[in-house]
Design a protein around this motif. Structure first.
Motif, mmCIF file in Angstrom:
data_model
loop_
_atom_site.group_PDB
_atom_site.id
_atom_site.type_symbol
_atom_site.label_atom_id
_atom_site.label_comp_id
_atom_site.label_asym_id
_atom_site.label_seq_id
_atom_site.Cartn_x
_atom_site.Cartn_y
_atom_site.Cartn_z
ATOM 1 N N SER A 255 -9.036 29.912 77.633
ATOM 2 C CA SER A 255 -9.365 29.836 76.335
ATOM 3 C C SER A 255 -9.858 31.031 75.770
ATOM 4 O O SER A 255 -9.890 31.462 74.461
ATOM 5 C CB SER A 255 -10.384 28.853 75.956
ATOM 6 N N GLY A 256 -10.476 31.932 76.754
ATOM 7 C CA GLY A 256 -10.783 33.350 76.322
ATOM 8 C C GLY A 256 -10.109 34.499 76.464
ATOM 9 O O GLY A 256 -10.300 35.552 76.273
ATOM 10 N N VAL A 257 -8.956 34.070 76.673
ATOM 11 C CA VAL A 257 -7.972 35.224 77.154
ATOM 12 C C VAL A 257 -6.839 35.320 76.104
ATOM 13 O O VAL A 257 -6.185 34.186 75.577
ATOM 14 C CB VAL A 257 -7.004 34.754 78.484
ATOM 15 N N GLU A 258 -6.729 36.593 75.508
ATOM 16 C CA GLU A 258 -5.676 36.722 74.496
ATOM 17 C C GLU A 258 -4.287 36.892 75.131
ATOM 18 O O GLU A 258 -4.119 37.348 76.345
ATOM 19 C CB GLU A 258 -5.850 37.965 73.673
ATOM 20 N N PRO A 259 -3.181 36.282 74.528
ATOM 21 C CA PRO A 259 -2.005 36.425 74.716
ATOM 22 C C PRO A 259 -1.398 37.884 74.875
ATOM 23 O O PRO A 259 -1.724 38.677 74.100
ATOM 24 C CB PRO A 259 -1.225 35.636 73.965
ATOM 25 N N LEU A 260 -0.602 38.099 76.259
ATOM 26 C CA LEU A 260 -0.041 39.406 76.350
ATOM 27 C C LEU A 260 1.409 39.320 76.168
ATOM 28 O O LEU A 260 1.864 38.330 76.350
ATOM 29 C CB LEU A 260 -0.511 39.879 77.596
ATOM 30 N N ALA A 261 2.050 40.387 75.694
ATOM 31 C CA ALA A 261 3.320 40.731 75.567
ATOM 32 C C ALA A 261 3.840 41.285 77.123
ATOM 33 O O ALA A 261 4.876 40.711 77.433
ATOM 34 C CB ALA A 261 3.864 41.573 74.435
ATOM 35 N N VAL A 262 3.037 42.097 77.387
ATOM 36 C CA VAL A 262 3.304 42.803 78.825
ATOM 37 C C VAL A 262 1.898 42.919 79.601
ATOM 38 O O VAL A 262 0.757 42.819 78.989
ATOM 39 C CB VAL A 262 3.955 44.146 78.784
#
Length: 95
Positions: free
Chosen positions: A47-54
């Protein structure tokens, strides 16, 4: 979630993979292990982790976009077996 032999055979059928009941029986524990691992991943609190592209940042090194002919014609033609008038000379292939 776990799969039984009939489910494995149905998945194989949907994927158009010919599979005997013995093969399905051998594959069943592997599929159940994979599904168990996926369920374990679903339990992780993100829940506290932002989505990453890489995962690793990568910076592309860019050079200046300049059109140039390289001015290497003579150097390149020095490697040609036969050169005439500034071009590679090749044998005639169509009469």
């Amino acid at each position: 979630m776990s799969v039984d032999t009939e489910t494995v055979l149905r998945i194989a059928s949907l994927a158009r993979i010919a599979m005997s009941e013995e093969q399905a029986e051998r594959l069943k524990p592997e599929l159940n292990n994979i599904l168990g691992w996926v369920e374990q991943l679903g339990e992780v609190d993100t829940s506290g982790v932002e989505p990453l592209a890489v995962v690793i940042e990568n910076h592309t090194r860019m050079r200046e976009d300049v059109v140039t002919d390289g001015d290497k014609r003579d150097d390149i033609l020095a490697n040609a077996p036969v050169a005439e008038h500034g071009f590679f000379a090749v044998p005639k292939v169509i009469e």
